[in-house]
Design a protein around this motif. Sequence first.
Motif, short mmCIF file in Angstrom:
data_model
loop_
_atom_site.label_atom_id
_atom_site.label_comp_id
_atom_site.label_asym_id
_atom_site.label_seq_id
_atom_site.Cartn_x
_atom_site.Cartn_y
_atom_site.Cartn_z
N ALA A 27 0.68 -0.76 -0.07
CA ALA A 27 0.03 -0.22 -0.16
C ALA A 27 0.83 0.89 0.06
CB ALA A 27 -0.97 -0.07 1.40
N ARG A 30 2.49 2.15 -3.38
CA ARG A 30 1.59 2.41 -4.40
C ARG A 30 1.33 4.10 -5.35
NH1 ARG A 30 -3.63 1.20 -2.47
NH2 ARG A 30 -2.73 2.60 -0.97
N GLN A 32 1.04 7.28 -7.02
CA GLN A 32 -0.52 8.46 -7.03
C GLN A 32 -0.35 8.90 -8.63
OE1 GLN A 32 -2.48 8.33 -4.33
NE2 GLN A 32 -0.54 6.43 -4.12
N ASP A 54 2.49 -0.52 -12.25
CA ASP A 54 1.75 0.14 -11.38
C ASP A 54 0.28 -0.05 -10.72
OD1 ASP A 54 4.41 0.87 -10.83
OD2 ASP A 54 4.11 3.07 -11.36
N SER A 55 -0.07 -1.10 -12.00
CA SER A 55 -1.31 -1.36 -12.06
C SER A 55 -1.81 -2.15 -11.45
CB SER A 55 -1.91 -0.87 -13.87
OG SER A 55 -1.54 -0.29 -14.21
N LEU A 57 0.38 -3.35 -9.09
CA LEU A 57 0.50 -3.38 -7.96
C LEU A 57 -0.59 -2.58 -7.00
CD1 LEU A 57 2.88 -3.59 -5.55
CD2 LEU A 57 3.38 -1.00 -5.88
N TRP A 58 -1.52 -2.01 -7.37
CA TRP A 58 -2.46 -1.72 -6.79
C TRP A 58 -3.92 -2.03 -7.21
CZ3 TRP A 58 -5.13 3.31 -5.02
CH2 TRP A 58 -4.06 4.56 -5.62
N ARG A 59 -3.77 -2.98 -7.91
CA ARG A 59 -4.75 -4.34 -7.97
C ARG A 59 -3.92 -5.90 -6.49
NH1 ARG A 59 -7.83 -8.12 -11.53
NH2 ARG A 59 -7.47 -10.04 -10.94
N GLU A 61 -2.93 -5.49 -3.70
CA GLU A 61 -3.22 -4.18 -2.85
C GLU A 61 -4.64 -4.52 -2.25
OE1 GLU A 61 -4.33 -1.91 0.43
OE2 GLU A 61 -5.27 -1.18 -1.68
N GLU A 62 -5.39 -4.23 -3.36
CA GLU A 62 -7.06 -4.02 -3.43
C GLU A 62 -7.40 -5.82 -3.16
OE1 GLU A 62 -11.37 -3.46 -5.50
OE2 GLU A 62 -9.80 -2.02 -5.37
#
Length: 234
Positions: A27, A30, A32, A54-55, A57-59, A61-62
């Motif tokens: 988190a 990630r 910005q 990077d996308s 990484l966001w996926r 985490e969620e």
Amino acid sequence: MDNDDVALKWDHEASRASAGAALAQIAAARPQALDARRTARRSKLPFKATLYSDSLLWRIEELGRSALDAYDRDDHVAGIVLTRATIETVAALNSLHRLVTRYEGGDIETLDATLMSMLMGSRVRDDRPDAINILNAVDRLTKTLPAFRALYDQLSEYAHPNDAGTASSFAVLDIVRLGATFTPRGEQYARRAWLLIECLATSLMLVMPLYAELSTAAPNFARLCDSDVADDDA
């Protein structure tokens, strides 16, 4: 809480803590925003690779956070489905890692086609390139972690409405009276809890080393891509 529950919580405490710590790191890492001009001087390919990583990484985490929340609520089927999706995303990150860190230049068309399949691929849109085969990505990661595919296949049993994801998860059978009692815990509660948290923790702990190595390799990757563009223009 009975003795089995106490033992279960104790046995999984370290893995629960590892998953939580890994998620906190993910988190915090990630990004910005992403500026394409900072990824390379001429080539667009480093931007595509960074946008995908990077996308991912966001996926991760969620999905990972949601899987851990489901584990804490004893919603094991939901947690396992989310963990399976997390593993697939980690496998995709590993595939990108291999692509970027092993690229030696000179094959820019193949590189671009692969990155486009990763970043823009689709199974349903005719105007997009074919998506990558995620099972191939899982198998690729299995070369590093030999048990990875076997655990993924076990998770898949719960992701589909098979016995593992239906009656075994939500019913306790009474063989004598030929009946069943429905309960959120169902049969094999301890095994499901173990499978969920161990797979989740293991996959999440792979993320930051892969992402860090990708970041370290990015400048050299950009130089190679820029050189390829210059060669094409010559």
